[in-house]
Structures are given as C-alpha cells and as structure tokens.
Design an enzyme around this catalytic site. Structure first.
Site, mmCIF file in Angstrom:
data_model
loop_
_atom_site.group_PDB
_atom_site.id
_atom_site.type_symbol
_atom_site.label_atom_id
_atom_site.label_comp_id
_atom_site.label_asym_id
_atom_site.label_seq_id
_atom_site.Cartn_x
_atom_site.Cartn_y
_atom_site.Cartn_z
ATOM 1 C CB ILE A 187 47.044 35.177 43.310
ATOM 2 C CG1 ILE A 187 47.131 36.694 43.518
ATOM 3 C CG2 ILE A 187 46.029 34.542 44.278
ATOM 4 C CD1 ILE A 187 45.868 37.447 43.114
ATOM 5 C CG ASN A 189 31.391 32.998 49.350
ATOM 6 O OD1 ASN A 189 31.038 33.421 50.443
ATOM 7 N ND2 ASN A 189 32.124 31.900 49.214
ATOM 8 N N GLY A 222 38.061 27.562 44.283
ATOM 9 C CA GLY A 222 38.841 28.427 43.405
ATOM 10 C C GLY A 222 39.946 29.184 44.127
ATOM 11 C CB VAL A 223 41.443 32.523 43.474
ATOM 12 C CG1 VAL A 223 40.311 33.509 43.614
ATOM 13 C CG2 VAL A 223 42.769 33.167 43.811
ATOM 14 C CG ASP A 224 37.191 32.455 48.895
ATOM 15 O OD1 ASP A 224 37.964 32.918 49.747
ATOM 16 O OD2 ASP A 224 35.948 32.405 49.049
ATOM 17 C CB SER A 271 33.334 37.340 38.037
ATOM 18 O OG SER A 271 32.664 37.871 39.158
ATOM 19 C CB THR A 272 37.046 34.697 34.710
ATOM 20 O OG1 THR A 272 38.223 34.377 35.477
ATOM 21 C CG2 THR A 272 37.014 36.184 34.402
ATOM 22 N N GLY A 273 35.792 32.294 36.964
ATOM 23 C CA GLY A 273 35.830 30.855 37.244
ATOM 24 C C GLY A 273 34.434 30.351 37.554
ATOM 25 C CE1 TYR A 294 29.999 32.811 42.791
ATOM 26 C CE2 TYR A 294 30.778 35.058 43.005
ATOM 27 C CZ TYR A 294 30.237 33.922 43.565
ATOM 28 O OH TYR A 294 29.927 33.902 44.910
HETATM 29 N N1 AR6 Z 1 45.835 32.101 41.729
HETATM 30 C C1 AR6 Z 1 45.350 32.944 40.781
HETATM 31 N N2 AR6 Z 1 44.180 32.750 40.134
HETATM 32 C C2 AR6 Z 1 43.471 31.644 40.467
HETATM 33 C C3 AR6 Z 1 43.903 30.714 41.455
HETATM 34 C C4 AR6 Z 1 45.133 30.986 42.102
HETATM 35 N N3 AR6 Z 1 45.629 30.188 43.052
HETATM 36 N N4 AR6 Z 1 42.960 29.728 41.544
HETATM 37 C C5 AR6 Z 1 41.991 30.014 40.646
HETATM 38 N N5 AR6 Z 1 42.299 31.158 39.981
HETATM 39 P P1 AR6 Z 1 37.197 31.591 40.958
HETATM 40 P P2 AR6 Z 1 34.927 33.468 40.856
HETATM 41 C C6 AR6 Z 1 41.561 31.859 38.919
HETATM 42 O O1 AR6 Z 1 36.319 30.433 40.591
HETATM 43 O O2 AR6 Z 1 34.630 33.062 39.461
HETATM 44 C C7 AR6 Z 1 34.707 30.626 45.249
HETATM 45 O O3 AR6 Z 1 34.102 29.443 45.696
HETATM 46 C C8 AR6 Z 1 40.553 31.064 38.125
HETATM 47 O O4 AR6 Z 1 41.192 30.306 37.101
HETATM 48 O O5 AR6 Z 1 38.209 31.381 42.008
HETATM 49 O O6 AR6 Z 1 34.961 34.934 41.210
HETATM 50 C C9 AR6 Z 1 34.230 31.843 46.039
HETATM 51 O O7 AR6 Z 1 34.043 31.528 47.399
HETATM 52 C C10 AR6 Z 1 39.699 32.178 37.549
HETATM 53 O O8 AR6 Z 1 40.303 32.738 36.369
HETATM 54 O O9 AR6 Z 1 36.313 32.873 41.431
HETATM 55 C C11 AR6 Z 1 32.973 32.200 45.336
HETATM 56 O O10 AR6 Z 1 31.888 31.402 45.790
HETATM 57 C C12 AR6 Z 1 39.735 33.249 38.635
HETATM 58 O O11 AR6 Z 1 40.779 32.874 39.526
HETATM 59 C C13 AR6 Z 1 33.239 31.870 43.897
HETATM 60 O O12 AR6 Z 1 34.255 30.870 43.915
HETATM 61 C C14 AR6 Z 1 38.442 33.360 39.420
HETATM 62 O O13 AR6 Z 1 37.885 32.058 39.605
HETATM 63 C C15 AR6 Z 1 33.774 33.062 43.149
HETATM 64 O O14 AR6 Z 1 33.860 32.751 41.783
#
Ligand code: AR6
Length: 187
Positions: free
Chosen positions: A26, A39, A47-49, A132-134, A136
């Site tokens: 993204i 968060n 993750g994406v953050d 939320s699908t990673g 969380y």
């Molecule tokens: N581009 C697009 N999607 C992505 C990318 C990217 N570069 N990287 C990961 N994803 P997550 P959550 C997908 O874990 O579950 C953080 O530490 C990933 O495969 O990033 O909402 C925050 O600070 C998944 O499908 O976010 C929070 O503490 C989706 O993004 C916590 O993680 C969400 O995964 C939030 O957890």
C-alpha cells in the site's frame, strides 16, 4: 515487493465509484489517502503500520504525536510526507477476541469513519489495507465482507472516484476478487 498489480476493477451498475482490488504494498500507491491499520497510540508498530511509517519518514510520527491517539473504530488524518499518497488516514481496528466483543461493528466503524474523514476533506481516491486481519487476528473472510459492504454503503452518494482494497498476499487478493463482484451485483 514488486509494483502493485490490479486484480479487478469494477463499477457498481449506475454508480460513480470504482472499486479496485490491488495486490501489493500500500505504501506504493499514488492516491489521495492510504489508510493505516494503526494501534491506539498512533505512534507506529509492526505490519502495515510499520511499513507506512518507514516509507513516510520521521515527519509522520512527529505529526502523529500531536493527535493524542485514536480510539478503536475511529480515524484521524495526517499528511503523507515521503509517501506517494497525499494523506494517511490512521484507524484502529479491533483485536479479534472470538467475535462477541463488538468486533464486527468496530471494524465497520473503521471503514465508515475513514471514508467520512476522506469525504469531509474532498479526497476522491482512498486505499485500504485489510484492517485487523494481521496482528489483530480478525478472520479474513468476514473482515473482507465488512470492508466491501461498508465501503459500498458509504459511497452511494458518489463522493469517491475510487476505493481500493490493497491485499498483501495472493490469498487475500483471491478472497476480494471473489467477494467484490458478488457485493456489486447485489448493490
Ligand atoms: N501493504 C498492504 N497491506 C499490508 C502491508 C503493506 N505494506 N503490510 C501488511 N499488510 P496488520 P492489524 C497487511 O498486522 O491486524 C501494528 O503493529 C497484512 O497482511 O498490519 O490491524 C499496529 O501498530 C494484513 O492483511 O494490522 C497495531 O498494533 C493487514 O495488512 C497492529 O499491528 C493488516 O495487518 C494492527 O493489527
């Protein structure tokens, strides 16, 4: 990861908003706003953050420090800094806790409030990760149904040119590729 790839791009019958499923990172999308699955501290994470903060550079966390965090299901906006996206909309998804702790309504709130913020700022193109699908642990299929259903409902006024679902892996992209036409046909 290589350049984002368009998997599917469709308009609902008679509607103005294009819905696009993209496979890739993204942080590479040149849109009005990308949404961050943050968060409640808004100070970065994994993750994406983590990817968004790395790509945007340190000015992003500096602006985030001025926002006083964000509640689950809510959204706040910053600049995009070094990203190709003009803005970042930070939202906080629910941690999956079995499904009977209001997770679905909170996740819908993330999409609704992110799009509400985009609408108020006149942003036409918005890209979402699968919130939320990673880390969380929200199950992917119900999360995708909520994402698509809420985005469709929130775009009926024609405020958006394009809403992108950015999937980070083949399985997630295949899921959206299957669910999106079903949802558009029923819209
Ligand atoms: N581009 C697009 N999607 C992505 C990318 C990217 N570069 N990287 C990961 N994803 P997550 P959550 C997908 O874990 O579950 C953080 O530490 C990933 O495969 O990033 O909402 C925050 O600070 C998944 O499908 O976010 C929070 O503490 C989706 O993004 C916590 O993680 C969400 O995964 C939030 O957890």
């Amino acid at each position: 990861m290589s350049a984002p790839e368009i998997i599917r791009s469709d308009l609902a019958a008679g509607a103005k908003t294009r819905f696009t499923v993209v496979l890739g990172d993204i942080t590479r999308l040149p849109v009005d706003a990308i949404v961050n699955a943050a968060n409640s501290s808004l100070l970065g994470g994994g993750g994406v953050d983590g990817a968004i903060h790395r790509a945007a550079g340190p000015d992003l966390v500096a602006e985030c420090r001025t926002l006083n965090g964000c509640k689950t299901g809510q959204a706040k906006m910053t600049g995009g800094y070094r990203l190709p996206a003009k803005h970042v909309i930070h939202t906080v998804g629910p941690v999956w806790n079995g499904g009977d702790h209001g997770e679905e309504a909170l996740l819908a709130g993330c999409y609704r409030n992110s799009l509400g913020l985009a609408r108020r700022h006149g942003l036409g193109t918005v890209a979402f990760p699968a919130i939320s699908t990673g880390i969380y642990r929200f199950p992917a299929a119900p999360a995708a149904e909520i994402a698509i259903g809420t985005a469709l409902a929130e775009s009926k006024d024609g405020a958006f040119d394009e809403i992108i679902f950015c999937c980070f892996g083949d399985e997630m992209a295949a899921l959206y590729d299957r669910l999106l036409p079903q949802a558009l046909a029923g819209a």
